[in-house]
Enzyme design. Structure first.
Site, PDB file in Angstrom:
ATOM      1  N   CYS A 125       0.853  -1.181   0.000  1.00 24.41           N
ATOM      2  CA  CYS A 125       0.000   0.000   0.000  1.00 24.41           C
ATOM      3  C   CYS A 125       0.891   1.234   0.000  1.00 24.41           C
ATOM      4  O   CYS A 125       1.964   1.230   0.603  1.00 24.41           O
ATOM      5  CB  CYS A 125      -0.877  -0.028   1.243  1.00 24.41           C
ATOM      6  SG  CYS A 125      -1.769   1.489   1.565  1.00 24.41           S
ATOM      7  N   HIS A 261      -7.962  -3.945   2.920  1.00 25.25           N
ATOM      8  CA  HIS A 261      -6.929  -3.110   3.540  1.00 25.25           C
ATOM      9  C   HIS A 261      -7.241  -1.617   3.362  1.00 25.25           C
ATOM     10  O   HIS A 261      -7.235  -0.846   4.329  1.00 25.25           O
ATOM     11  CB  HIS A 261      -5.570  -3.455   2.918  1.00 25.25           C
ATOM     12  CG  HIS A 261      -4.453  -2.576   3.381  1.00 25.25           C
ATOM     13  ND1 HIS A 261      -3.602  -2.943   4.402  1.00 25.25           N
ATOM     14  CD2 HIS A 261      -4.062  -1.338   2.996  1.00 25.25           C
ATOM     15  CE1 HIS A 261      -2.729  -1.968   4.607  1.00 25.25           C
ATOM     16  NE2 HIS A 261      -2.984  -0.973   3.765  1.00 25.25           N
ATOM     17  N   GLU A 262      -7.516  -1.205   2.133  1.00 24.81           N
ATOM     18  CA  GLU A 262      -7.728   0.223   1.863  1.00 24.81           C
ATOM     19  C   GLU A 262      -8.992   0.741   2.563  1.00 24.81           C
ATOM     20  O   GLU A 262      -9.040   1.894   2.986  1.00 24.81           O
ATOM     21  CB  GLU A 262      -7.794   0.484   0.357  1.00 24.81           C
ATOM     22  CG  GLU A 262      -6.524   0.095  -0.408  1.00 24.81           C
ATOM     23  CD  GLU A 262      -5.252   0.756   0.101  1.00 24.81           C
ATOM     24  OE1 GLU A 262      -5.327   1.880   0.643  1.00 24.81           O
ATOM     25  OE2 GLU A 262      -4.176   0.133  -0.010  1.00 24.81           O
ATOM     26  N   HIS A 265      -8.168   2.013   5.911  1.00 26.23           N
ATOM     27  CA  HIS A 265      -7.704   3.417   5.922  1.00 26.23           C
ATOM     28  C   HIS A 265      -8.901   4.368   5.818  1.00 26.23           C
ATOM     29  O   HIS A 265      -8.968   5.366   6.516  1.00 26.23           O
ATOM     30  CB  HIS A 265      -6.790   3.690   4.729  1.00 26.23           C
ATOM     31  CG  HIS A 265      -5.420   3.089   4.847  1.00 26.23           C
ATOM     32  ND1 HIS A 265      -4.623   3.270   5.947  1.00 26.23           N
ATOM     33  CD2 HIS A 265      -4.707   2.322   3.985  1.00 26.23           C
ATOM     34  CE1 HIS A 265      -3.472   2.645   5.762  1.00 26.23           C
ATOM     35  NE2 HIS A 265      -3.491   2.053   4.572  1.00 26.23           N
ATOM     36  N   HIS A 271      -1.555   1.957   9.373  1.00 28.23           N
ATOM     37  CA  HIS A 271      -0.905   0.659   9.196  1.00 28.23           C
ATOM     38  C   HIS A 271      -0.583   0.028  10.538  1.00 28.23           C
ATOM     39  O   HIS A 271      -0.348   0.724  11.524  1.00 28.23           O
ATOM     40  CB  HIS A 271       0.379   0.815   8.384  1.00 28.23           C
ATOM     41  CG  HIS A 271       0.109   0.925   6.919  1.00 28.23           C
ATOM     42  ND1 HIS A 271       0.971   1.500   6.041  1.00 28.23           N
ATOM     43  CD2 HIS A 271      -0.967   0.521   6.199  1.00 28.23           C
ATOM     44  CE1 HIS A 271       0.448   1.453   4.824  1.00 28.23           C
ATOM     45  NE2 HIS A 271      -0.737   0.873   4.898  1.00 28.23           N
TER      46      HIS A 271
HETATM   47 ZN    ZN Z   1      -2.280   0.866   3.675  1.00 26.08          ZN
END
Ligand code: ZN
Ligand code: ZN
Length: 549
Positions: A125, A261-262, A265, A271
């Site tokens: 990422c 994962h994104e 965020h 992270h």
């Molecule tokens: Zn990330």
């Protein structure tokens, strides 16, 4: 001397020896054959020597690109004096490498070994690993602000060259579904107009100041609330095949894994350096469920005032991660008084909020935290050095509380010691003054409830209620601890923190509902990982049940 240097020396020696033999041969013209043989050896070894030197230099000197990598992900300070790479000293680069290695779960050697070099090219990422303005002491499922509403809209703006929009939406919906229960969130798809969370596929420089880099390495990045944009690098081959082996073979990047994962965020998570966390920055395809690390992050942002969805915590940790295996450092030899207990692997004598800060007492030490997971500079200290005038023979702080008048009382046995707000000793007293019967050897917990402003004095299985204003015990006490339902006893501590009441016992804590007079259903939780800067680990799963291990 490292093995490159060693190898270099050996080769230099061999080179010198062969050179001598060569010269010896040359003295006699009849030894022509010998001369040719050694010419050959000389060339061969000479070449090896040169190659070896090249490797040596390569391995120990980061390239410009690698320095840029360390900078980009927050491992080197962004603004060095003149902002040229030369300004970084070998020490600062080595420190940066160490941080990067530690975050990735590699041994933090500070040298650019082959495992570390691999990280530079791995798919990952594009979001920073270490935010420079955040103390590294408070790492671990770090969170920023979340969405103010739990009803969040999302929209898929376009599709990649490799997948249809329908297939993208299917993966996006599956990824959102993984997060939803842990924040009590609902996601609603919109096809036009503004959405809170927006998914799009873009190439190269796409106008947000964080250009993509073609095939490989950075595959996506996302912006936290209130921005909520998720960008996927369209130079990757995005796929949705469940056949992971086939994906690896064809260098396909799994949309679902990256989207999970994104979205983290876009919901406000940073992270994580926990390998099993979906917020680990390097790409991995085995993303089926959130780790406890991710769940606690969500809990912190969205579930603070609500129930913790315990059922959803994956109790089988499939991925064993050596970097988070608990290391029991508790000293066997308890006579060693200089050994500072590990705050992450211990019980706590008592915990209390004093002057708005969290004080943790264990053995002869006190830690002060300005907020959850943030230990103040200089702590732990010996509490005898903090509470000036406390007799040296007091070897346990059983309980402590701050009175409405700002004075602080430390209890040990049947006695208490009172301090002013600067922690200077005022007077000694006895719990007899609180009308505690003579057969009570000690109090385990004293705290003032924010519910009724009464002081609770807790023994083991009984408690009294004291009225500070009247200076008298309330009638009808002691009462049995079982009156506080779902709470095991004896308790070690009770505190009021951000308007909530928390009870502590051993390595666990409970949030207490003053209206229902019972502990919240989804507690206990592990104290170390929620209150102190401690890494998540398998061991803590034992602490999320009322059963004693
Ligand atoms: Zn990330
Ligand atoms: Zn972007």
């Amino acid at each position: 001397m490292n093995h490159y240097q060693e190898a270099k020396v050996i080769i230099v020696y061999s080179y010198t020896a062969i050179l001598e033999l060569y010269l010896l041969c040359s003295l006699d013209a009849t030894m022509r054959a010998c001369k040719y043989l050694f010419s050959f050896l000389l060339l061969a070894v000479g070449h090896r020597y040169v190659t070896c030197r090249t490797i040596y230099l390569e391995v120990n000197t980061p390239t410009k690109e690698e320095i840029a990598f360390l900078k980009k992900y927050g491992y080197l300070p962004e603004e060095s004096a003149e902002d040229i790479d030369f300004a970084y000293t070998p020490q600062s680069i080595s420190e940066g490498l160490k941080k990067m290695q530690a975050f990735a779960g590699l041994p933090a050697t500070g040298t650019l070994d082959s495992e570390t070099k691999k990280l530079f090219n791995m798919k990952r990422c594009g979001v920073k690993d270490i935010e420079n303005n955040i103390s590294t002491r408070s790492r671990r499922y770090l969170v920023q602000q979340g969405w103010s509403s739990k009803n969040i809209t999302f929209r898929v703006l376009n599709e990649p060259s490799t997948l249809s929009k329908e297939r993208v939406e299917k993966q996006v919906e599956a990824s959102l579904a993984i997060w939803a229960p842990h924040g009590g969130l609902t996601f609603t798809k919109v096809d036009t107009g503004h959405a809170d969370i927006r998914f799009s596929f873009m190439r190269g420089d796409h106008g947000d100041g964080f250009p993509f880099d073609g095939l490989g390495h950075i595959v996506a990045h996302a912006f936290p609330p209130p921005v909520g944009a998720l960008h996927f690098d369209d130079d990757e081959f995005w796929g949705d095949s469940p056949d992971k082996e086939q994906q690896v073979e064809n260098d396909i990047t799994d949309l679902f894994a990256v989207a999970v994962h994104e979205i983290g965020h876009a919901l406000g998570l940073y992270h994580s350096d926990v390998k099993s966390s979906v917020m680990y920055p390097y790409y991995k395809v085995s993303v089926e469920k959130l780790s406890l690390d991710d769940i606690m992050g969500m809990h912190e942002i969205y579930m603070k005032d609500e129930l913790f969805e315990l059922e959803d915590i994956p109790l089988d940790v499939t991925e064993s991660d050596s970097s988070v295996v608990p290391k029991f450092t508790r000293a066997d030899d308890e006579s060693n008084e200089n050994e500072i207990p590990d705050l992450c692997y211990t019980n706590y004598d008592t915990i209390q909020v004093i002057q708005g800060k969290i004080f943790v007492f264990e053995e002869e030490w006190v830690w002060v935290l300005s907020k959850r997971r943030q230990i103040e500079e200089g702590y732990p200290k010996r509490y005898h050095d903090v509470f000036i005038g406390l007799p040296a023979d007091i070897n346990i702080v059983k309980t402590i509380y701050e009175k409405p008048n700002g004075k602080i009382s430390i209890f040990s046995g049947r006695q208490y010691w009172e301090f002013d707000s600067n922690f200077h000793f005022l007077k000694r007293g006895s719990i007899t003054e609180y009308s505690i019967p003579r057969n009570v050897p000690e109090l385990t917990t004293v705290f003032i409830s924010n519910y009724n402003n009464k002081t609770y004095l807790i023994e083991y299985e009984r408690f009294w209620r004291y009225d500070e204003a009247k200076g008298a015990m309330d009638k009808g006490y002691p009462k049995d601890m079982s009156a506080w339902r779902q709470l095991p006893y004896p308790v070690d501590a009770a505190i009021i923190w951000e308007e909530d009441t928390f009870f502590f016992r051993g390595p666990r804590f409970w949030r207490f509902d003053n209206e229902l007079v019972q502990a919240h259903e989804y507690y206990p939780l592990p104290t170390a990982q929620i209150w102190f800067p401690c890494q998540s680990n398998d061991e803590m799963y034992r602490y999320i049940t009322n059963d004693e291990p």
